[in-house]
Design a protein around this motif. Sequence first.
Motif, mmCIF file in Angstrom:
data_model
loop_
_atom_site.group_PDB
_atom_site.id
_atom_site.type_symbol
_atom_site.label_atom_id
_atom_site.label_comp_id
_atom_site.label_asym_id
_atom_site.label_seq_id
_atom_site.Cartn_x
_atom_site.Cartn_y
_atom_site.Cartn_z
ATOM 1 N N ASP A 35 44.857 23.328 40.503
ATOM 2 C CA ASP A 35 44.870 23.927 39.164
ATOM 3 C C ASP A 35 46.313 24.177 38.732
ATOM 4 O O ASP A 35 47.225 24.146 39.568
ATOM 5 C CB ASP A 35 44.120 25.275 39.261
ATOM 6 N N LYS A 78 47.926 27.236 36.686
ATOM 7 C CA LYS A 78 47.482 28.501 36.086
ATOM 8 C C LYS A 78 48.384 29.022 34.973
ATOM 9 O O LYS A 78 47.922 29.724 34.082
ATOM 10 C CB LYS A 78 47.365 29.577 37.170
ATOM 11 N N GLY A 104 43.463 31.165 32.445
ATOM 12 C CA GLY A 104 42.270 30.777 33.210
ATOM 13 C C GLY A 104 42.436 29.417 33.870
ATOM 14 O O GLY A 104 41.622 29.017 34.696
ATOM 15 N N PHE A 124 34.471 28.671 46.787
ATOM 16 C CA PHE A 124 35.721 28.071 46.306
ATOM 17 C C PHE A 124 36.826 28.694 47.154
ATOM 18 O O PHE A 124 37.019 29.905 47.119
ATOM 19 C CB PHE A 124 35.823 28.424 44.825
ATOM 20 N N ASN A 150 36.355 32.374 45.735
ATOM 21 C CA ASN A 150 35.494 32.568 44.571
ATOM 22 C C ASN A 150 34.099 32.140 44.990
ATOM 23 O O ASN A 150 33.933 31.311 45.893
ATOM 24 C CB ASN A 150 35.972 31.739 43.382
ATOM 25 N N ARG A 170 31.737 30.523 43.244
ATOM 26 C CA ARG A 170 31.245 29.649 42.176
ATOM 27 C C ARG A 170 32.169 28.443 42.059
ATOM 28 O O ARG A 170 33.221 28.396 42.694
ATOM 29 C CB ARG A 170 31.300 30.432 40.869
ATOM 30 N N GLY A 201 35.045 26.229 40.384
ATOM 31 C CA GLY A 201 36.248 26.593 39.637
ATOM 32 C C GLY A 201 36.194 26.024 38.227
ATOM 33 O O GLY A 201 35.498 25.049 37.964
ATOM 34 N N ASP A 202 36.949 26.659 37.367
ATOM 35 C CA ASP A 202 37.073 26.186 35.991
ATOM 36 C C ASP A 202 38.563 26.174 35.679
ATOM 37 O O ASP A 202 39.164 27.257 35.629
ATOM 38 C CB ASP A 202 36.330 27.163 35.067
ATOM 39 N N PRO A 203 39.228 25.053 35.562
ATOM 40 C CA PRO A 203 38.730 23.690 35.349
ATOM 41 C C PRO A 203 38.674 22.773 36.574
ATOM 42 O O PRO A 203 38.765 21.560 36.417
ATOM 43 C CB PRO A 203 39.723 23.144 34.323
ATOM 44 N N GLU A 204 38.437 23.291 37.769
ATOM 45 C CA GLU A 204 38.283 22.402 38.925
ATOM 46 C C GLU A 204 36.992 21.574 38.834
ATOM 47 O O GLU A 204 36.973 20.389 39.185
ATOM 48 C CB GLU A 204 38.270 23.192 40.245
HETATM 49 N N1 GLY Z 1 40.597 27.739 38.273
HETATM 50 C C1 GLY Z 1 40.511 28.949 38.946
HETATM 51 C C2 GLY Z 1 39.196 29.603 38.909
HETATM 52 O O1 GLY Z 1 38.210 29.037 38.510
HETATM 53 O O2 GLY Z 1 39.130 30.747 39.334
#
Ligand code: GLY
Length: 423
Positions: free
Chosen positions: A212, A214, A226, A269, A285, A287, A289-292
């Motif tokens: 990512d 950040k 994010g 994650f 995490n 869940r 990732g966003d944007p993974e």
């Molecule tokens: N890209 C980091 C997250 O989803 O926490």
Amino acid sequence: MKVLIVGSGGREHAIAASAAKSSKVEKMYCALGNAGIEEFAECVPIGAMEFEKLVAFAKEKSIDLCIVGMDDPLVGGLVDEMEAAGIRTFGPRKNAAILEGSKAFSKDLMKKYHIPTAAYENFTDPDAAIAYLETAKFPIVLKADGLALGKGVLICQNFEEAKEGVRTIMLDKKFGTAGNEMVIEEFMTGREVSVLSFVDGKTIKTMTSAQDHKRAGDGDTGLNTGGMGTFSPSPFYTKEVEEFCSEHIYQATVDAMAAEGREFKGVIFFGLMLTEEGPKVLEYNARFGDPEAQVVLPRMKNDLIEVVEACIDGTLDQVDLQFEDNAAVCVVLASEGYPVSYEKGFPIQGLEEFNKHEGYYCFHAGTKLQDGQIVTNGGRVLGVTAKGKDLKEARANAYAATEWVQFENKYMRHDIGKAIDEV
Ligand code: GLY
Ligand code: AMP
């Protein structure tokens, strides 16, 4: 089967796009969803934290499978509520989502089970935290214990800054109750890698790696966001790194959670830092990732629904998880001014271009349909993903595709994936 996805960002769009490829899915709903998710799922106006309404909706529509994309409802116990109502749900229960929901918990878990991570202390008393900082080594890292939209981490260069940081987190409560407790940890240096994994309580299968970006600005300058873009796989995630993590981190985490009576089912994650002393866990995490997810899921060969069901049923050991032997890059198109302040409501042009090209995706993060026109509706607006035979080609393709889309105040970083040039 009928599927309900909970969430409304680019990650949930990527989940919906992946799930839509499954022959098992006959109808999909998404709460709240967005203008892009609309292509695959009927979006319903129920917020991710409106548990009673979500459960009632799932019962009314006879939902066969609920997939929770976001951290807040997971940490708040949506999976438990859905299961109590007899709805099969993908994601950790509340007692396992604490792996993300409390940094103090996750640090203690890693210490107890000898999982490599930065040295640390937990604090509930600001005076004790400040007393500790008086003799600490700088820079040092302060983390609010709870969920803080990825913004509850402060890197402090000296005692004065750190003292101010304790005040911000624990007294001013800038991150709300997330700051009732705080972790102070050693500052580490090295490459960061994100590894997502599927977990069924016992078995863990890792997905392809990602990285990512950040910070808001080019060259990793500016405020934390994010996430402004990702690439997958990470060339820094070598065979040796993977072997080390498999031996010391991945299964160890799943086993630790089980031993604590907190069986974890869903996605873990692993935010890793590749330090000189070897890979260490920065954070967990609970869940995708966003944007993974926007670079990992398009490269997955398996039927997402089959994998998700195997996690729920505890049969993940029978799944052969496979990824394409290529690469993907996602460049986030944001609104100028993000993450501080920005305007919304601008019409977006050019989205139809993505339907004409194989291997290109435009995942919506902050959009909505207004009088038949898709308009900007958030700081992060779109995630433009492209595949390529390697990272360089994927990056060139993704940046070319960012030109297809136009909206007022469009902002993006121009160096997503630049690190791959150093390999
Ligand atoms: N890209 C980091 C997250 O989803 O926490
Ligand atoms: P986290 O939410 O814990 O992943 O922290 C957000 C970001 O802060 C990470 O992606 C790192 O860039 C940075 N960070 C967190 N912990 C540390 C640490 N111990 N040393 C250096 N940087 C860190």
